[in-house]
Write a protein that holds these residues in place. Sequence first.
Motif: not given
Length: 593
Positions: A412, A419, A474, A593
């Motif tokens: 990220e 992640r 994302t 997140v």
Amino acid sequence: MRLHEIAHARAGDKDTTSDITVIAYRAEDFELLRREVTAERVREHFADIVRGEVQRFELPRLHALKFVLHNTLDGVTRSLDLDIHGKSLSSSLLELDVSETSQQMAAMMQQFADAGGIRPTGPTMTVDDPFFRYDRPAEFGVHSETIRVPMRDGSYLLCDLLRPAGANEPVEGAFPGLVYDFNAYSARMVFAGGAAPYVERGYVALVPSVRGAGDSPGHVEPFGVQEQEDGYDLVEWLAAQPFCTGRVGMQGISYGGHNTILTAVNRPPHLVAIIPVQALSDWYENTIYHGGIYNARIRDWQQATAPDTLESYARHPLHDDFWRERSVKHRYDRLTLPMLDIGGWLDQYRQAMVENFQACEANTWMVAGPWEHGMVPGQTEDIGFAGYLAWWDLWLADRPSPLPGSKVTSYEMPGHGWRQFDTWPPAESGITQWFPAADGNLGSGAGQAGIAEFEQDGGKLVFSTVATEGVVITGGLEAALRAGVTGADGNIAVVLDDVDEDGAAVRVSQGWLKMSHRDGHDRIAAVEPDALYDITIPIWPTHHRIVAGHTLRLTVSSEDHPQIDTERLPGRIRVELGVGTMIRARTLPDSIV
């Protein structure tokens, strides 16, 4: 830069044969000599007098190259030439041009080697996954030799063959095979260092040079049918050798990654699995024409690597059969091998990385790091050697080794850590929209309507919004614009920036489109001056967190050098603000997140 600036030379003779030895002044320039002063270039330099073969011999301990020019002199006892011994040929060769771009590339290779990156070491990735920590001890030494591998048309490729060794000789037995970094950079010695750790653990590796590079005969024609057939032939040749088990993998980065994935869609019978790193999905879209606009930064690479393409690529401004043969997008049904799809969120092939994963998700695992284009070793959060070895041990050597813990392992940006997700974009992500308004705001709903304009020669529109809550982008983004141009055609560049409280900006992503390509890159769509069209501009995917308090800034213009040429087309771009113009993105709330 001329050759005499980095080397000196001596010439000798025997009957009609001349030989010239070129010696680098500095050891660090030897790799540049190996790259630039090839047998083919020497023969071209002396085309008026060389009537036979030119051979090159490497003397690495002397940092020298020896060239034997057959059937060049008229014979010292039979010639009336003033220079019957050809002594002046060494001075002539020292006038050979060594391009600055090639020198920079060689310097990059040397930096890569000096950093230990050419020989992968332990990972620096901070992800908790056994796949990225896998290792086992070396068992063998490495025996290396340069060989000619025959191709189906009777030609050959120069390759370095690395085999497991004991006491400096290859050991008996058959081992899984790797075709390693099939590229045009005339640096097999450098890339062989990357293959060596596999050989030490029981693999045999073939490190090839494409036609026209590294003393392989021919000329460089990147990723065409010939190069794809050569990739196929390399795999099948290695599989047929008595020292190979017949199970072969292929791995490469950038040029080598492109050839890896293109070879796979040609389906060599003995190719079992692949690791394309920073690899293409479509050479036209990813590299040469960004949104139908020529990529300004690629010309230096073309000049240094494949100068003929400066003309041939310009003759194909539309996506025609020339480009389709250099693409995997229309052949995804043939890309069925296990694939470890590796790229970086700062890399120019991140769109291709995501496209390749999404089209082949059943057989693909994606790793997207915080990496720029180029050699990953030495960059932050280096994947190292572990994951690659785990992959090959599983698919080629039948050793009990892990797969990545999730189908997608993604970093990220900027600096928020790794992640893991089951798919991409993440299943829990949703659609977020931002609407540019006439007052410069970039809001969550349609704002003040109106027509905004800018000149293609230096003009721009800027919109922004301050994030009251964090959001993580994302995956894919796109700009949906209702736009037109007052001239015959228009270029549109869309850039998203993440701006902190002090005004420092980090680019999130970008996209481009030539307006006459709005219906696809395979045909020209007519552009009527002052007419407005519904246009969708793909924006490269990313994995980026906008933290609360930061500003998301959208810039719309006709310039984004060096990603696209600055063409300065006549006329103004007109954008209708309101419901029909927006930025769309897949996002996760910061809280998830």
